[in-house]
Scaffold this active site. Structure first.
Site, PDB file in Angstrom:
ATOM      1  N   CYS A  58       0.837  -1.017  -0.045  1.00  0.00           N
ATOM      2  CA  CYS A  58       0.304   0.178  -0.293  1.00  0.00           C
ATOM      3  C   CYS A  58       0.601   1.224  -0.156  1.00  0.00           C
ATOM      4  O   CYS A  58       0.308   2.518  -0.179  1.00  0.00           O
ATOM      5  CB  CYS A  58      -1.051   0.257   1.268  1.00  0.00           C
ATOM      6  N   CYS A  93      -1.274   1.987  -3.137  1.00  0.00           N
ATOM      7  CA  CYS A  93      -2.074   2.587  -3.059  1.00  0.00           C
ATOM      8  C   CYS A  93      -2.092   4.514  -2.867  1.00  0.00           C
ATOM      9  O   CYS A  93      -2.539   4.996  -3.044  1.00  0.00           O
ATOM     10  CB  CYS A  93      -3.104   2.677  -1.775  1.00  0.00           C
ATOM     11  N   LYS A 119      -0.018   5.502  -6.414  1.00  0.00           N
ATOM     12  CA  LYS A 119      -0.513   5.463  -6.972  1.00  0.00           C
ATOM     13  C   LYS A 119      -1.768   6.323  -6.923  1.00  0.00           C
ATOM     14  O   LYS A 119      -2.182   7.156  -8.022  1.00  0.00           O
ATOM     15  CB  LYS A 119      -2.146   3.751  -7.082  1.00  0.00           C
ATOM     16  N   GLU A 163      -7.364   2.210 -12.934  1.00  0.00           N
ATOM     17  CA  GLU A 163      -6.587   3.401 -11.777  1.00  0.00           C
ATOM     18  C   GLU A 163      -6.204   3.846 -13.456  1.00  0.00           C
ATOM     19  O   GLU A 163      -5.506   4.723 -13.145  1.00  0.00           O
ATOM     20  CB  GLU A 163      -6.606   3.056 -10.412  1.00  0.00           C
ATOM     21  N   HIS A 219     -25.831  22.312   0.904  1.00  0.00           N
ATOM     22  CA  HIS A 219     -26.339  22.447  -1.214  1.00  0.00           C
ATOM     23  C   HIS A 219     -25.149  23.352  -1.205  1.00  0.00           C
ATOM     24  O   HIS A 219     -24.833  24.396  -0.270  1.00  0.00           O
ATOM     25  CB  HIS A 219     -27.777  22.979  -1.416  1.00  0.00           C
TER      26      HIS A 219
HETATM   27  C1  LIG Z   1      -0.934  -0.728  -7.669  1.00  0.00           C
HETATM   28  C2  LIG Z   1      -1.874  -1.563  -6.552  1.00  0.00           C
HETATM   29  C3  LIG Z   1      -2.983   0.028  -5.351  1.00  0.00           C
HETATM   30  C4  LIG Z   1      -3.428  -0.512  -5.211  1.00  0.00           C
HETATM   31  N1  LIG Z   1      -4.614   0.427  -4.017  1.00  0.00           N
HETATM   32  C5  LIG Z   1      -5.359   0.405  -3.446  1.00  0.00           C
HETATM   33  C6  LIG Z   1      -6.409   1.141  -3.002  1.00  0.00           C
HETATM   34  O1  LIG Z   1      -6.179   2.442  -3.255  1.00  0.00           O
HETATM   35  N2  LIG Z   1      -6.747   1.352  -1.586  1.00  0.00           N
HETATM   36  C7  LIG Z   1      -6.924  -0.317  -1.034  1.00  0.00           C
HETATM   37  O2  LIG Z   1      -7.707  -0.634   0.273  1.00  0.00           O
HETATM   38  N3  LIG Z   1      -6.137  -0.896  -0.955  1.00  0.00           N
HETATM   39  C8  LIG Z   1      -5.516  -0.801  -2.617  1.00  0.00           C
HETATM   40  N4  LIG Z   1      -4.396  -1.729  -3.202  1.00  0.00           N
HETATM   41  C9  LIG Z   1      -4.074  -3.317  -2.861  1.00  0.00           C
HETATM   42  C10 LIG Z   1      -3.429  -2.850  -1.233  1.00  0.00           C
HETATM   43  O3  LIG Z   1      -2.517  -2.363  -1.322  1.00  0.00           O
HETATM   44  C11 LIG Z   1      -3.179  -4.624  -0.240  1.00  0.00           C
HETATM   45  O4  LIG Z   1      -4.780  -4.706  -0.170  1.00  0.00           O
HETATM   46  C12 LIG Z   1      -2.082  -3.933   1.311  1.00  0.00           C
HETATM   47  O5  LIG Z   1      -1.595  -3.709   1.590  1.00  0.00           O
HETATM   48  C13 LIG Z   1      -2.568  -5.397   1.990  1.00  0.00           C
HETATM   49  O6  LIG Z   1      -1.890  -5.421   3.350  1.00  0.00           O
HETATM   50  P1  LIG Z   1      -1.034  -6.672   3.556  1.00  0.00           P
HETATM   51  O7  LIG Z   1      -0.590  -6.511   4.553  1.00  0.00           O
HETATM   52  O8  LIG Z   1      -2.020  -8.052   3.768  1.00  0.00           O
HETATM   53  O9  LIG Z   1       0.351  -7.308   2.633  1.00  0.00           O
HETATM   54  P2  LIG Z   1       1.321  -6.213   2.489  1.00  0.00           P
HETATM   55  O10 LIG Z   1       1.400  -4.757   2.454  1.00  0.00           O
HETATM   56  O11 LIG Z   1       1.793  -6.373   0.721  1.00  0.00           O
HETATM   57  O12 LIG Z   1       2.572  -6.368   3.167  1.00  0.00           O
HETATM   58  C14 LIG Z   1       3.453  -7.402   3.077  1.00  0.00           C
HETATM   59  C15 LIG Z   1       4.761  -7.248   3.305  1.00  0.00           C
HETATM   60  O13 LIG Z   1       5.175  -8.724   3.262  1.00  0.00           O
HETATM   61  C16 LIG Z   1       6.408  -8.496   3.397  1.00  0.00           C
HETATM   62  N5  LIG Z   1       7.041  -9.925   2.514  1.00  0.00           N
HETATM   63  C17 LIG Z   1       6.792 -10.511   2.083  1.00  0.00           C
HETATM   64  N6  LIG Z   1       7.132 -11.554   2.380  1.00  0.00           N
HETATM   65  C18 LIG Z   1       8.375 -11.815   3.847  1.00  0.00           C
HETATM   66  C19 LIG Z   1       9.007 -12.654   3.847  1.00  0.00           C
HETATM   67  N7  LIG Z   1       8.880 -14.060   3.429  1.00  0.00           N
HETATM   68  N8  LIG Z   1       9.561 -12.273   5.039  1.00  0.00           N
HETATM   69  C20 LIG Z   1       9.596 -10.501   5.325  1.00  0.00           C
HETATM   70  N9  LIG Z   1       8.754 -10.259   4.542  1.00  0.00           N
HETATM   71  C21 LIG Z   1       8.043 -10.419   3.205  1.00  0.00           C
HETATM   72  C22 LIG Z   1       6.177  -7.580   1.460  1.00  0.00           C
HETATM   73  O14 LIG Z   1       8.038  -7.022   0.911  1.00  0.00           O
HETATM   74  C23 LIG Z   1       5.598  -6.529   2.203  1.00  0.00           C
HETATM   75  O15 LIG Z   1       6.248  -5.111   2.566  1.00  0.00           O
HETATM   76  C24 LIG Z   1      -3.840  -2.011  -3.787  1.00  0.00           C
HETATM   77  C25 LIG Z   1      -3.223  -2.806  -4.113  1.00  0.00           C
HETATM   78  C26 LIG Z   1      -1.885  -2.500  -6.166  1.00  0.00           C
HETATM   79  C27 LIG Z   1      -1.156  -3.466  -6.255  1.00  0.00           C
END
Ligand SMILES: Cc1cc2nc3c(=O)[nH]c(=O)nc-3n(C[C@H](O)[C@H](O)[C@H](O)COP(=O)(O)OP(=O)(O)OC[C@H]3O[C@@H](n4cnc5c(N)ncnc54)[C@H](O)[C@@H]3O)c2cc1C
Length: 464
Positions: free
Chosen positions: A43, A48, A51, A181, A435
């Protein structure tokens, strides 16, 4: 002496991992977190936030044009893509620093490196082993592309955020919110933009009128849509690339971006060794409490079988920390989660689409509004705002709110609160609006769309 090094060890410092770790530490839990890329996750670093900064940047193209009609004389203004990327990167660097600081100020131990599970209580990072009573998998996901000839030439959203220069011609393959987007960003900034997708409409899963309105706005803006089109192969051309479609057509582009899906980061991190169960498409299978089948191993966010949105990952992770460390059993309520597509103009939506509401079998009423926003009566921009309410006929409860138009995502958060309170259409009607705004249309819609109904003709200046 404690049995384990940590009460909670989190693998992945993205939206979910950071939020859950900080909340757990705030209740006195001993927490460790590892990250193998940049702190903040998808994100903050490549989703997010960057972007949306590019969306803001792209919006100025419209604003500058519209400003002329409002008396501004702005001759000689030019756009410089590298400056936008540099400004975006500076902000991402700042945010990454803030994320690291927030974690360490909360008492969480930050460990740099890739985490893998050795057994159900042991994680290895950069050759060192750590034990934990509870483990949170929050590793997120990554973009995936289909296996077609020439796929090595394409970029994903990751690279699209850091292109050295603005392409003159771009083909974006996909109909997801990410594809839509980026199509909005590149076309507004002046790139000749083609959006190629297999289906009939963009944004599968959204309300049909939302999907149609987004496509119509794109067409008005000169963006070229290619529904029912699949790419067979991509070849390097003298200048850029040639894409051959399965139906025998050709497209030319300087940059080809694929936004055709994302896969969870579950491979090669020892999940099998720890006995963690996966869904057929490779996600960590969890229950409503984010628990997988191994007691004390949990997963949140994009790596799990939930909804892939930042606020969802954050809520799941905080709920887990509340449940484990604050004796406060909390879980995500999946009803009425609002969502947006930051197209230009954007989409905001909460609750059921008309189709989903009809699938329940109970009678519904549908209300539509479609109008030229007041701002564009002067600017002359040929753009319509679309709003829609889906109401359960028997109970009068509002089941879904949908909007395509300026400020739709901002408006939708308030409407999500109303839907979560079980608001009825009558309560919407009794509410006094502000309004002149577009939002007031949501509480003044009177005429039901005849069943099954076409969208009524637009009226000029609903805000006026
Ligand atoms: C282009 C784009 C635009 C988006 N826009 C939006 C938006 O406008 N609004 C919205 O709500 N959501 C948006 N999203 C979705 C949002 O980014 C994700 O839903 C959110 O980041 C998920 O969070 P998370 O904690 O599950 O994983 P992530 O944020 O992906 O974090 C996972 C982390 O784990 C790390 N990692 C992975 N494997 C390992 C390992 N084995 N050891 C150590 N570290 C590791 C990665 O490097 C990463 O930093 C967007 C996604 C993308 C790709």
């Amino acid at each position: 002496m404690a049995l384990y090094d940590f009460d909670l060890f989190t693998i992945g410092a993205g939206s979910g991992g950071v939020a859950g770790s900080r909340r757990a530490a705030s209740y006195g839990a001993r927490v460790g977190i590892c990250e193998d890329s940049r702190w903040g996750g998808t994100c903050v670093i490549r989703g997010c936030v960057p972007k949306k900064l590019l969306v803001y940047g792209a919006h100025f193209a419209d604003d500058l044009k519209d400003a002329e009609a409002y008396g501004w004389r702005l001759k000689g203004k030019t756009f410089d893509w590298p400056s936008l990327i540099a400004a975006k990167n500076a902000e991402i660097d700042r945010l990454e620093g803030i994320y690291r600081k927030l974690l360490s100020d909360s008492g969480v131990k930050l460990i740099t490196g890739r985490g893998t599970l050795v057994d159900p209580h042991t994680i290895e990072v950069a050759g060192k082993r750590y034990t934990a009573a509870n483990i949170l998998i929050a590793t997120g996901g990554h973009p995936v592309t289909p296996d077609i000839p020439g796929i090595e030439h394409v970029i994903s959203s990751n690279e699209a955020l850091d292109l050295k220069e603005l392409p003159k011609r771009i083909v974006i393959v996909g109909a997801s919110y990410i594809a839509v987007e980026f199509a909005g960003i590149f076309s507004s900034l002046g790139a000749k933009t083609h959006l190629v997708y297999r289906g009939e409409e963009v944004l599968r899963g959204f309300d049909g009128d939302v999907r149609a309105a987004v496509a119509e706005n794109f067409r008005h803006r000169g963006l070229k849509l290619h529904p029912r089109t699949e790419i067979a192969r991509i070849e390097k051309a003298e200048k850029g690339f040639t894409l051959a479609t399965k139906s025998g057509g050709n497209l030319e582009a300087d940059v080809v971006m694929y936004a055709t899906g994302r896969a969870p980061n579950t491979e090669g991190i020892g999940l099998e060794a720890a006995g963690v169960n996966l869904t057929p498409d490779g996600r960590v299978e969890v229950d409503e409490w984010s628990r997988c089948l191994v007691p004390h191993i949990y997963a949140v966010g994009d790596v799990s079988n939930g909804i892939n949105l930042t606020p969802v990952a954050i809520y799941e992770a905080r709920a887990l920390a509340e449940t484990l460390f604050n004796n406060n059993r909390l879980k995500l309520d999946r009803a009425n989660i609002p969502t947006a597509v930051f197209a230009i103009p954007p989409v905001g939506t909460v609750g059921l689409s008309e189709d989903k509401a009809r699938e329940r079998g109970a009678a519904i009423d549908v209300y539509h509004a479609r109008f030229r926003p007041l701002k564009h009566t002067v600017s002359g921009r040929q753009e319509r705002t679309m709003m829609k309410l889906v109401v359960d006929r028997a109970s009068d409860r509002v089941l879904g709110c949908h909007m395509v138009g300026d400020d739709a995502p901002e408006i939708m958060v308030g409407l999500a609160v109303a839907l979560n309170c079980g608001a009825t259409k009558r309560q919407f009607d009794r509410t006094i609006g502000i309004h002149p705004t577009s939002a007031e249309e949501f509480i003044t819609m009177r005429d039901k769309t005849p069943e099954p109904g076409p969208v009524p003709d637009f009226k000029i200046g609903a805000e006026g």
